[in-house]
Write a protein that holds these residues in place. Structure first.
Motif, PDB file in Angstrom:
ATOM      1  N   SER A  72       0.728  -1.216   0.166  1.00 54.31           N
ATOM      2  CA  SER A  72       0.006  -0.198   0.016  1.00 54.31           C
ATOM      3  C   SER A  72       0.855   1.185   0.144  1.00 54.31           C
ATOM      4  CB  SER A  72      -0.890   0.019   1.148  1.00 54.31           C
ATOM      5  OG  SER A  72      -0.252   0.390   2.399  1.00 54.31           O
ATOM      6  N   ARG A  73       0.255   2.227  -0.608  1.00 54.74           N
ATOM      7  CA  ARG A  73       1.077   3.669  -0.684  1.00 54.74           C
ATOM      8  C   ARG A  73      -0.022   4.687  -0.548  1.00 54.74           C
ATOM      9  NH1 ARG A  73       5.579   6.239  -3.017  1.00 54.74           N
ATOM     10  NH2 ARG A  73       5.627   7.887  -1.233  1.00 54.74           N
ATOM     11  N   PRO A  74      -0.607   5.053   0.690  1.00 55.62           N
ATOM     12  CA  PRO A  74      -1.635   5.816   0.910  1.00 55.62           C
ATOM     13  C   PRO A  74      -1.324   7.169   0.557  1.00 55.62           C
ATOM     14  CG  PRO A  74      -1.064   4.975   2.755  1.00 55.62           C
ATOM     15  CD  PRO A  74      -0.157   4.232   1.993  1.00 55.62           C
ATOM     16  N   ASN A  75       0.201   7.700   0.880  1.00 53.14           N
ATOM     17  CA  ASN A  75       0.357   9.074   0.670  1.00 53.14           C
ATOM     18  C   ASN A  75       1.996   8.842   0.314  1.00 53.14           C
ATOM     19  OD1 ASN A  75       1.866   8.959   3.341  1.00 53.14           O
ATOM     20  ND2 ASN A  75      -0.194   9.000   4.340  1.00 53.14           N
ATOM     21  N   LEU A  76       2.480  10.260   0.406  1.00 51.72           N
ATOM     22  CA  LEU A  76       3.761  10.548  -0.221  1.00 51.72           C
ATOM     23  C   LEU A  76       4.978  10.064   0.913  1.00 51.72           C
ATOM     24  CD1 LEU A  76       3.535  13.571  -2.464  1.00 51.72           C
ATOM     25  CD2 LEU A  76       3.761  11.191  -3.295  1.00 51.72           C
ATOM     26  N   THR A  77       4.499   9.767   2.127  1.00 54.15           N
ATOM     27  CA  THR A  77       5.507   9.472   3.167  1.00 54.15           C
ATOM     28  C   THR A  77       5.453   8.268   3.834  1.00 54.15           C
ATOM     29  OG1 THR A  77       4.049  10.419   4.885  1.00 54.15           O
ATOM     30  CG2 THR A  77       5.548  11.863   3.635  1.00 54.15           C
ATOM     31  N   PHE A  78       4.512   7.251   3.174  1.00 56.27           N
ATOM     32  CA  PHE A  78       4.327   6.221   4.009  1.00 56.27           C
ATOM     33  C   PHE A  78       3.950   4.965   3.003  1.00 56.27           C
ATOM     34  CE2 PHE A  78       2.971   4.009   7.738  1.00 56.27           C
ATOM     35  CZ  PHE A  78       2.187   2.917   7.387  1.00 56.27           C
ATOM     36  N   SER A  79       4.422   3.863   3.649  1.00 52.00           N
ATOM     37  CA  SER A  79       4.313   2.661   2.707  1.00 52.00           C
ATOM     38  C   SER A  79       4.162   1.417   3.588  1.00 52.00           C
ATOM     39  CB  SER A  79       5.246   2.477   1.626  1.00 52.00           C
ATOM     40  OG  SER A  79       4.835   1.322   0.694  1.00 52.00           O
ATOM     41  N   THR A  80       3.310   0.396   3.230  1.00 50.58           N
ATOM     42  CA  THR A  80       3.357  -0.983   3.778  1.00 50.58           C
ATOM     43  C   THR A  80       3.624  -2.056   2.967  1.00 50.58           C
ATOM     44  OG1 THR A  80       1.088  -1.508   3.764  1.00 50.58           O
ATOM     45  CG2 THR A  80       1.996  -0.218   5.585  1.00 50.58           C
ATOM     46  N   LEU A  81       4.349  -3.211   3.507  1.00 48.65           N
ATOM     47  CA  LEU A  81       4.572  -4.268   2.597  1.00 48.65           C
ATOM     48  C   LEU A  81       4.062  -5.385   3.549  1.00 48.65           C
ATOM     49  CD1 LEU A  81       6.075  -6.062   0.337  1.00 48.65           C
ATOM     50  CD2 LEU A  81       7.763  -6.320   1.883  1.00 48.65           C
ATOM     51  N   THR A  82       3.153  -6.386   2.898  1.00 49.06           N
ATOM     52  CA  THR A  82       2.622  -7.436   3.738  1.00 49.06           C
ATOM     53  C   THR A  82       3.334  -8.763   2.961  1.00 49.06           C
ATOM     54  OG1 THR A  82       0.516  -6.328   4.011  1.00 49.06           O
ATOM     55  CG2 THR A  82       0.544  -8.741   4.247  1.00 49.06           C
ATOM     56  N   VAL A  83       3.791  -9.590   3.835  1.00 48.25           N
ATOM     57  CA  VAL A  83       4.152 -10.925   3.350  1.00 48.25           C
ATOM     58  C   VAL A  83       3.164 -11.742   3.762  1.00 48.25           C
ATOM     59  CG1 VAL A  83       6.062 -12.369   3.630  1.00 48.25           C
ATOM     60  CG2 VAL A  83       6.541 -10.350   3.865  1.00 48.25           C
ATOM     61  N   SER A  84       2.458 -12.246   2.739  1.00 45.72           N
ATOM     62  CA  SER A  84       1.155 -13.178   2.978  1.00 45.72           C
ATOM     63  C   SER A  84       1.616 -14.774   3.050  1.00 45.72           C
ATOM     64  CB  SER A  84       0.360 -12.751   1.921  1.00 45.72           C
ATOM     65  OG  SER A  84      -0.124 -11.480   1.903  1.00 45.72           O
ATOM     66  N   ASN A  85       0.787 -15.363   3.899  1.00 44.17           N
ATOM     67  CA  ASN A  85       0.647 -16.789   3.658  1.00 44.17           C
ATOM     68  C   ASN A  85       2.141 -17.496   3.804  1.00 44.17           C
ATOM     69  OD1 ASN A  85       0.097 -19.327   3.598  1.00 44.17           O
ATOM     70  ND2 ASN A  85      -0.100 -19.375   1.356  1.00 44.17           N
ATOM     71  N   MET A  86       2.939 -16.825   4.913  1.00 49.73           N
ATOM     72  CA  MET A  86       4.186 -17.064   5.185  1.00 49.73           C
ATOM     73  C   MET A  86       4.922 -18.444   5.124  1.00 49.73           C
ATOM     74  SD  MET A  86       5.745 -13.887   7.385  1.00 49.73           S
ATOM     75  CE  MET A  86       4.160 -13.941   8.473  1.00 49.73           C
ATOM     76  N   SER A  87       5.946 -18.753   4.575  1.00 48.16           N
ATOM     77  CA  SER A  87       6.534 -20.096   4.733  1.00 48.16           C
ATOM     78  C   SER A  87       8.207 -19.908   5.302  1.00 48.16           C
ATOM     79  CB  SER A  87       6.507 -20.894   3.467  1.00 48.16           C
ATOM     80  OG  SER A  87       7.403 -20.291   2.466  1.00 48.16           O
ATOM     81  N   PRO A  88       8.675 -20.875   5.653  1.00 46.42           N
ATOM     82  CA  PRO A  88       9.918 -20.748   6.140  1.00 46.42           C
ATOM     83  C   PRO A  88      10.992 -20.064   5.178  1.00 46.42           C
ATOM     84  CG  PRO A  88       9.205 -22.837   6.871  1.00 46.42           C
ATOM     85  CD  PRO A  88       8.172 -22.361   6.071  1.00 46.42           C
ATOM     86  N   GLU A  89      10.774 -20.267   3.734  1.00 49.67           N
ATOM     87  CA  GLU A  89      11.521 -19.615   2.687  1.00 49.67           C
ATOM     88  C   GLU A  89      11.316 -17.927   2.829  1.00 49.67           C
ATOM     89  OE1 GLU A  89      11.041 -23.663   2.502  1.00 49.67           O
ATOM     90  OE2 GLU A  89       9.284 -22.291   2.316  1.00 49.67           O
ATOM     91  N   ASP A  90      10.520 -17.590   3.432  1.00 46.41           N
ATOM     92  CA  ASP A  90      10.302 -15.878   3.254  1.00 46.41           C
ATOM     93  C   ASP A  90      10.978 -15.302   4.531  1.00 46.41           C
ATOM     94  OD1 ASP A  90       6.675 -16.574   2.803  1.00 46.41           O
ATOM     95  OD2 ASP A  90       8.120 -15.781   1.471  1.00 46.41           O
ATOM     96  N   SER A  91      11.751 -16.146   5.341  1.00 50.41           N
ATOM     97  CA  SER A  91      12.687 -15.871   6.429  1.00 50.41           C
ATOM     98  C   SER A  91      13.656 -15.084   5.624  1.00 50.41           C
ATOM     99  CB  SER A  91      13.312 -17.022   7.213  1.00 50.41           C
ATOM    100  OG  SER A  91      12.250 -17.557   7.918  1.00 50.41           O
ATOM    101  N   SER A  92      13.784 -13.626   5.842  1.00 57.07           N
ATOM    102  CA  SER A  92      14.679 -12.676   5.408  1.00 57.07           C
ATOM    103  C   SER A  92      14.816 -11.515   5.989  1.00 57.07           C
ATOM    104  CB  SER A  92      14.236 -12.398   3.845  1.00 57.07           C
ATOM    105  OG  SER A  92      14.299 -13.640   3.197  1.00 57.07           O
ATOM    106  N   ILE A  93      15.624 -10.600   5.588  1.00 59.00           N
ATOM    107  CA  ILE A  93      15.605  -9.086   6.001  1.00 59.00           C
ATOM    108  C   ILE A  93      14.654  -8.317   5.038  1.00 59.00           C
ATOM    109  CG2 ILE A  93      16.803  -6.977   6.431  1.00 59.00           C
ATOM    110  CD1 ILE A  93      19.008  -8.934   7.384  1.00 59.00           C
TER     111      ILE A  93
END
Lengths: 112, 115
Positions: free
Chosen positions: A69-90
């Motif tokens: 999501s990017r609702p405005n010019l100063t903010f954003s979110t990233l969602t990691v969905s339905n996670m599995s161990p392979e999603d373990s990261s920075i």
């Protein structure tokens, strides 16, 4: 310059759940970038988030797995969905200002 | 597409000595930026030094300097008088000119500083 506040700094999540990472920038920026850094690896661009439009995803990353999501010019979110161990990261968010990239502190995600 | 190559996965240096980290890149653009970023265990990405491609003079920042060879598409980082706090992963990165484009990163070089 730009200062980016990213949270959470770390989390341990159960497989099958979702985590939303937030980034707040201290100035207005057109584009925000989301990167993944797998253990011992370099940074790989997930997507570019523009305010007011759909994010642009790189090859190998899809919106259903990494909705942004990017609702405005100063903010954003990233969602990691339905996670599995392979999603373990920075996961890092970044903005570029006058050709220089600035980064959030990173979110260390561990999926168990 | 641009590519960035770091051929040294690991390097070590004695404290107070000098070390050079290598980086090559490939691009068809004539105007761009090159960067070296440092990532300590805290995982915060810290800009070490930046070079604009149109500048012939090599960038320097205190103990850090680069050897920028535009024709050879080479961009090495020299760390003089190495300190224990220099130990980190170092990433070479390419950025296009103009609008706020994302960076392309090399695979990184893990630098160890030996006391």
């Amino acid at each position: 310059s730009a200062v980016i506040s990213q949270k959470p700094s770390r989390d341990i999540c159960q497989r099958g759940t979702s985590l939303t990472i937030q980034c707040q920038v201290d100035s207005q920026v057109t584009m925000m970038f989301w990167y993944r850094q797998q253990p011992g690896q370099s940074l790989t661009l997930i997507a570019t988030a523009n305010q007011g439009s759909e994010a642009t995803y790189e090859s190998g990353f899809v919106i259903d797995k990494f909705p942004i999501s990017r609702p405005n010019l100063t903010f954003s979110t990233l969602t990691v969905s339905n996670m599995s161990p392979e999603d373990s990261s920075i996961y890092l968010c970044s903005v570029v200002s006058f050709g220089e990239a600035f980064f959030g502190q990173g979110t260390r995600l561990t999926v168990v | 597409a641009q590519t960035v190559t770091q051929s040294q996965p690991e390097m070590s240096v004695q404290e107070a000595e000098t070390v050079t980290l290598s980086c090559t890149y490939d691009t068809s653009e004539s105007d761009y930026y090159l960067f070296w970023y440092k990532q300590p265990p805290s995982r915060q990405m810290i800009l070490v030094i930046r070079q604009e491609a149109y500048k012939q003079q090599n960038a320097t920042e205190n103990r850090f300097s680069v050897n920028f060879q535009k024709a050879a598409k080479s961009f090495s980082l020299k760390i003089s008088d190495s300190q224990l706090g220099d130990a980190a992963m170092y990433f070479c990165a390419y950025g296009g000119s103009g609008s706020a484009r994302q960076l392309t990163f090399g695979s990184g070089t893990q630098l160890t500083v030996l006391p």
